[in-house]
Design an enzyme around this catalytic site. Structure first.
Site, mmCIF file in Angstrom:
data_model
loop_
_atom_site.group_PDB
_atom_site.id
_atom_site.type_symbol
_atom_site.label_atom_id
_atom_site.label_comp_id
_atom_site.label_asym_id
_atom_site.label_seq_id
_atom_site.Cartn_x
_atom_site.Cartn_y
_atom_site.Cartn_z
ATOM 1 C CG ASP A 65 -1.943 0.906 1.186
ATOM 2 O OD1 ASP A 65 -1.781 2.087 0.480
ATOM 3 O OD2 ASP A 65 -2.974 0.931 2.011
ATOM 4 C CE1 TYR A 158 -5.191 11.520 -10.843
ATOM 5 C CE2 TYR A 158 -5.306 13.081 -12.748
ATOM 6 C CZ TYR A 158 -4.792 11.980 -12.202
ATOM 7 O OH TYR A 158 -4.508 10.827 -13.062
ATOM 8 C CE LYS A 162 -1.351 11.287 -11.186
ATOM 9 N NZ LYS A 162 -0.731 9.942 -11.203
#
Ligand SMILES: NC(=O)c1ccc[n+]([C@@H]2O[C@H](COP(=O)([O-])OP(=O)(O)OC[C@H]3O[C@@H](n4cnc5c(N)ncnc54)[C@H](OP(=O)(O)O)[C@@H]3O)[C@@H](O)[C@H]2O)c1
Length: 255
Positions: A65, A158, A162
């Site tokens: 994980d 997000y 990125k």
């Protein structure tokens, strides 16, 4: 064409249980690499390992994980114990949350996306770099996104994660270039995997609208990203480092 560019090489693929990571793990396996698949879903990991082995390759699944630092540490202990080396790494595990504007983003969403997409990639690189340097060189490819190059209404969290991956990629590339380690990133556009399906699960017309905005008028296939990842790791890309490769059917060319 049957090439075996990665014979005798050990490669790590995080997020290798589905989508882009799965396609990349299979592609590395076909080209002779020993593939380490790191993700959480054991049943899917076992399937990818089986598929690689059936095709004559070598692979192992190590349950990991990437939001848990101890789990990442264990992954690299396992890699060092089993193989004593690592030649390539594809840091690809990633997640997203529903489209959410900056002011509506919750702390839980922030922690999930940043700890998976950004801290996970950083921590993997922290362990990968010394292994690759010890090995005398190698290559790392990180998965950013078209949303790492620009942004969109509702994509702030997000997109921030990125964008940051590209910062890490460039800085690390400078740090290790003299040790013959190359670090690059891929920036996929809309690829047919489970991840973008969340965008149109409530309204299928969203999918059509997205396709209309893509100059090649279709979604990409995971194999269209894995081909680029293998190229970036190969000797054909021996003079490329610290760069991002956008693969999105022309998406994002227009302002
Ligand atoms: N598809 C697209 O349109 C698109 C576009 C741009 C960028 N990307 C990026 O491409 C990468 C791969 O996504 P995908 O499209 O292939 O979607 P996907 O099929 O949902 O794959 C995501 C992968 O990440 C793994 N993962 C997620 N959280 C993890 C965690 N905490 N620990 C370990 N592994 C974890 C998942 O494995 P487990 O669930 O088994 O742990 C799975 O293998 C992501 O970084 C994504 O942001 C995708």
């Amino acid at each position: 064409m049957n090439t075996r560019r990665f014979e005798d090489k050990v490669v790590l693929v995080t997020g290798g249980t589905s989508g882009i990571g799965r396609a990349t793990a299979l592609a590395f396996g076909k080209e002779g690499a020993t593939v380490v698949i790191a993700a959480r879903r054991e049943n899917l990991g076992a399937e990818v390992v089986d598929e690689i082995k059936k095709a004559g390759g070598e692979a192992v699944f190590i349950k990991t994980d990437v939001t848990l630092p101890d789990s990442i540490e264990n992954l690299f202990k396992e890699i060092s114990g089993r193989y004593g080396r690592l030649n390539y790494a594809f840091n690809n595990a990633g997640t997203s949350v529903s489209q959410r504007r900056t002011a509506k983003t919750t702390m839980d969403e922030w922690n999930l996306v940043m700890n998976t997409n950004l801290r996970g990639v950083w921590l993997c690189m922290k362990y990968e770099i010394p292994l690759l340097v010890k090995q005398g060189g190698g290559a790392i490819v990180n998965t950013s996104s078209i949303l790492g190059l620009r942004s969109d209404d509702g994509a702030s969290l997000y997109s921030a994660s990125k964008h940051a991956i590209l910062g890490l990629t460039k800085a690390a590339a400078l740090e290790v270039a003299h040790r013959k380690v190359r670090v690059n990133a891929v920036c996929p556009g809309f690829i047919e995997t489970a991840m973008p399906e969340k965008l149109w699960e409530d309204d299928p017309t969203v999918r059509d609208a997205i396709i209309q905005a893509i100059p090649l008028r279709r979604l990409g296939k995971p194999e269209e990203i894995s081909g680029a990842v293998l190229w970036l790791c190969s000797d054909a890309a021996s003079f490329m480092t610290g760069k991002e490769m956008a693969i999105g059917g022309g998406h994002g060319i227009r302002p």
